[in-house]
Design a protein around this motif. Structure first.
Motif, mmCIF file in Angstrom:
data_model
loop_
_atom_site.group_PDB
_atom_site.id
_atom_site.type_symbol
_atom_site.label_atom_id
_atom_site.label_comp_id
_atom_site.label_asym_id
_atom_site.label_seq_id
_atom_site.Cartn_x
_atom_site.Cartn_y
_atom_site.Cartn_z
ATOM 1 N N PHE A 1 -10.777 3.177 -0.870
ATOM 2 C CA PHE A 1 -10.945 4.558 -1.271
ATOM 3 C C PHE A 1 -9.596 5.258 -1.410
ATOM 4 O O PHE A 1 -9.344 5.951 -2.403
ATOM 5 N N PHE A 2 -8.702 5.082 -0.428
ATOM 6 C CA PHE A 2 -7.412 5.749 -0.482
ATOM 7 C C PHE A 2 -6.507 5.184 -1.572
ATOM 8 O O PHE A 2 -5.791 5.927 -2.242
ATOM 9 N N VAL A 3 -6.531 3.885 -1.772
ATOM 10 C CA VAL A 3 -5.728 3.287 -2.849
ATOM 11 C C VAL A 3 -6.266 3.739 -4.206
ATOM 12 O O VAL A 3 -5.496 4.119 -5.098
ATOM 13 N N SER B 1 8.253 11.872 0.967
ATOM 14 C CA SER B 1 7.280 10.913 0.451
ATOM 15 C C SER B 1 7.156 9.688 1.352
ATOM 16 O O SER B 1 6.049 9.204 1.598
ATOM 17 N N GLY B 2 8.258 9.196 1.857
ATOM 18 C CA GLY B 2 8.200 8.052 2.764
ATOM 19 C C GLY B 2 7.549 8.390 4.083
ATOM 20 O O GLY B 2 6.815 7.582 4.656
ATOM 21 N N ALA B 3 7.808 9.596 4.576
ATOM 22 C CA ALA B 3 7.207 10.030 5.839
ATOM 23 C C ALA B 3 5.708 10.248 5.703
ATOM 24 O O ALA B 3 4.990 10.230 6.699
ATOM 25 N N ILE B 4 5.231 10.450 4.504
ATOM 26 C CA ILE B 4 3.796 10.594 4.265
ATOM 27 C C ILE B 4 3.165 9.226 4.013
ATOM 28 O O ILE B 4 2.131 8.881 4.595
ATOM 29 N N ALA B 5 3.788 8.428 3.163
ATOM 30 C CA ALA B 5 3.163 7.204 2.674
ATOM 31 C C ALA B 5 3.187 6.051 3.683
ATOM 32 O O ALA B 5 2.179 5.363 3.848
ATOM 33 N N TYR B 6 4.296 5.807 4.339
ATOM 34 C CA TYR B 6 4.400 4.630 5.200
ATOM 35 C C TYR B 6 3.533 4.716 6.452
ATOM 36 O O TYR B 6 2.861 3.732 6.796
ATOM 37 N N PRO B 7 3.470 5.857 7.162
ATOM 38 C CA PRO B 7 2.518 5.910 8.285
ATOM 39 C C PRO B 7 1.057 5.793 7.840
ATOM 40 O O PRO B 7 0.253 5.140 8.501
ATOM 41 N N ALA B 8 0.736 6.399 6.705
ATOM 42 C CA ALA B 8 -0.636 6.287 6.193
ATOM 43 C C ALA B 8 -0.955 4.838 5.837
ATOM 44 O O ALA B 8 -2.046 4.336 6.141
ATOM 45 N N VAL C 1 0.840 -1.204 0.000
ATOM 46 C CA VAL C 1 0.000 0.000 0.000
ATOM 47 C C VAL C 1 0.874 1.252 0.000
ATOM 48 O O VAL C 1 0.594 2.214 -0.727
ATOM 49 N N ALA C 2 1.949 1.241 0.780
ATOM 50 C CA ALA C 2 2.860 2.388 0.792
ATOM 51 C C ALA C 2 3.531 2.561 -0.571
ATOM 52 O O ALA C 2 3.777 3.693 -0.998
#
Length: 124
Positions: free
Chosen positions: A107-109, A84-91, A54-55
């Motif tokens: 929905f997010f994917v 980008s990693g700090a946004i994507a991986y926690p989400a 997902v990330a």
């Protein structure tokens, strides 16, 4: 660097060998997604496969937006790339938790895939 290897077609007089950096970015960003799963596993993120996948979708969308943003704002694009990693991986870690509804994950994917497509068309 261009003075060291002046006959290299990858180097120029004014920019040096920035083409090598661009080539490393194009390959290295996808390698980083492959390496993410073992790193998440070492950090004891369980299950790490869904988070990495997902990330990866989120990061690819962010990178595509950054590529489209390069023509408008170089600083904005570099900021997106760096964080980008700090946004994507926690989400992704939050969205793949068992108690989060799968509709929200879908929905997010789906939104990130649509964002990727829009940014691809704008950059293209």
């Amino acid at each position: 660097m261009s003075m060291i290897s002046p006959d290299s077609p990858q180097c120029s007089e004014y920019l040096g060998c920035l083409v090598y950096l661009e080539q490393a970015w194009k390959i290295g960003r996808w390698v980083s997604l492959v390496v993410a799963w073992p790193l998440l596993h070492l950090l004891r993120v369980r299950p790490s496969w869904p988070v990495a996948i997902v990330a990866g979708v989120f990061v690819a969308a962010i990178w595509q937006v950054a590529d489209a943003l390069l023509l408008v704002s170089m600083l904005g694009a570099l900021t997106l790339i760096l964080f980008s990693g700090a946004i994507a991986y926690p989400a992704a870690a939050w969205l793949t938790m068992p108690r989060v509804p799968r509709k929200l994950l879908g929905f997010f994917v789906g939104s990130s895939l649509a964002l990727y497509a829009c940014a691809f068309l704008l950059a293209g």
